[in-house]
Design a protein around this motif. Sequence first.
Motif, PDB file in Angstrom:
ATOM      1  N   SER A 110       0.832  -1.208   0.000  1.00 39.43           N
ATOM      2  CA  SER A 110       0.000   0.000   0.000  1.00 39.43           C
ATOM      3  C   SER A 110       0.861   1.251   0.000  1.00 39.43           C
ATOM      4  CB  SER A 110      -0.923  -0.005   1.225  1.00 39.43           C
ATOM      5  OG  SER A 110      -1.842  -1.061   1.174  1.00 39.43           O
ATOM      6  N   TYR A 111       1.926   1.244   0.790  1.00 40.74           N
ATOM      7  CA  TYR A 111       2.843   2.393   0.844  1.00 40.74           C
ATOM      8  C   TYR A 111       3.549   2.576  -0.497  1.00 40.74           C
ATOM      9  CZ  TYR A 111       7.133   4.987   1.996  1.00 40.74           C
ATOM     10  OH  TYR A 111       8.183   5.877   2.002  1.00 40.74           O
ATOM     11  N   ALA A 112       4.067   1.484  -1.063  1.00 38.76           N
ATOM     12  CA  ALA A 112       4.762   1.568  -2.342  1.00 38.76           C
ATOM     13  C   ALA A 112       3.827   2.063  -3.440  1.00 38.76           C
ATOM     14  CB  ALA A 112       5.342   0.203  -2.719  1.00 38.76           C
ATOM     15  N   ALA A 113       2.612   1.527  -3.499  1.00 39.10           N
ATOM     16  CA  ALA A 113       1.652   1.936  -4.522  1.00 39.10           C
ATOM     17  C   ALA A 113       1.245   3.392  -4.349  1.00 39.10           C
ATOM     18  CB  ALA A 113       0.422   1.036  -4.466  1.00 39.10           C
ATOM     19  N   CYS A 114       1.044   3.808  -3.123  1.00 46.04           N
ATOM     20  CA  CYS A 114       0.686   5.203  -2.855  1.00 46.04           C
ATOM     21  C   CYS A 114       1.789   6.138  -3.333  1.00 46.04           C
ATOM     22  CB  CYS A 114       0.432   5.385  -1.363  1.00 46.04           C
ATOM     23  SG  CYS A 114      -0.014   7.071  -0.894  1.00 46.04           S
ATOM     24  N   MET A 115       3.037   5.822  -3.001  1.00 47.96           N
ATOM     25  CA  MET A 115       4.152   6.657  -3.435  1.00 47.96           C
ATOM     26  C   MET A 115       4.242   6.731  -4.953  1.00 47.96           C
ATOM     27  SD  MET A 115       7.527   6.351  -1.069  1.00 47.96           S
ATOM     28  CE  MET A 115       8.301   7.517  -2.191  1.00 47.96           C
ATOM     29  N   MET A 116       3.998   5.604  -5.611  1.00 44.14           N
ATOM     30  CA  MET A 116       4.185   5.555  -7.055  1.00 44.14           C
ATOM     31  C   MET A 116       3.012   6.153  -7.825  1.00 44.14           C
ATOM     32  SD  MET A 116       6.037   1.850  -7.409  1.00 44.14           S
ATOM     33  CE  MET A 116       6.813   2.154  -8.994  1.00 44.14           C
ATOM     34  N   SER A 117       1.905   6.376  -7.144  1.00 50.17           N
ATOM     35  CA  SER A 117       0.759   6.979  -7.817  1.00 50.17           C
ATOM     36  C   SER A 117       1.024   8.442  -8.169  1.00 50.17           C
ATOM     37  CB  SER A 117      -0.498   6.866  -6.950  1.00 50.17           C
ATOM     38  OG  SER A 117      -0.376   7.649  -5.778  1.00 50.17           O
ATOM     39  N   ASN A 118       2.013   9.054  -7.499  1.00 50.56           N
ATOM     40  CA  ASN A 118       2.427  10.425  -7.829  1.00 50.56           C
ATOM     41  C   ASN A 118       3.866  10.605  -7.374  1.00 50.56           C
ATOM     42  OD1 ASN A 118       2.659  13.110  -8.449  1.00 50.56           O
ATOM     43  ND2 ASN A 118       1.241  13.842  -6.890  1.00 50.56           N
ATOM     44  N   TYR A 119       4.812  10.203  -8.231  1.00 51.87           N
ATOM     45  CA  TYR A 119       6.211  10.155  -7.817  1.00 51.87           C
ATOM     46  C   TYR A 119       7.044  11.347  -8.299  1.00 51.87           C
ATOM     47  CZ  TYR A 119       6.671   7.807 -12.428  1.00 51.87           C
ATOM     48  OH  TYR A 119       6.614   7.466 -13.763  1.00 51.87           O
TER      49      TYR A 119
END
Length: 214
Positions: A110-119
């Motif tokens: 969840s943390y990785a996906a959240c970060m990558m949604s707007n990197y």
Amino acid sequence: MSLPRSFAAFCLVATAFITQGVSSSPVLATVYYEAKCPDSRDFVVQQLLPAVLRDPELVRPVLIPFGKATVTTTSSGYEFSCQHGPTECLGNKLHACGIALAESRTLQVSYAACMMSNYTDVESASEKCAGELGLSFPTISDCANGQAGNELLRAYGNVTSDLSPALTFVPTVTLNGLRGNQTAVLGDFWEQVVETSLITKSESRRSGGTDGGY
């Protein structure tokens, strides 16, 4: 893929609608990726996270944020060079430190996906996502900007360099240690996980063994 304003709310809503898991063996999904790689973002956000939320007991993710980066040992420690520039090296460290801090695989993804949604700004993304998911951003930031982050990224580099055949595309995903058909894995991750799980269970039954866990 458009995401709700609160990523934590998205995770909670998705969890509420998960289907019953199939009766099969857990699958170890090792994801070799980069923090600012568009293909990595698409896979983690659109394929990996939904699968983990759908059945976290079936999908056992291991995140390896390094990709095509290189590392050189210097007199003062390590020097990293990343495919998408210095901010990706920092992003990889922020991923590594967040993964180390998160207490569950679901929280890690969840943390990785959240970060990558707007990197675009990796530090701002890390702060926002850590806050939404109940992680300590100061702890993550101190780690990523210090020796701990260097050591974590170096360790992920060692894991990546051990991959055989060598990594040539990011992301690369192995299921129970095998690459299989990467086009199929990246195109319909859930289907390939279920297929791998059922094959593993069938082979275990034929050999008279018990299902392995990860």
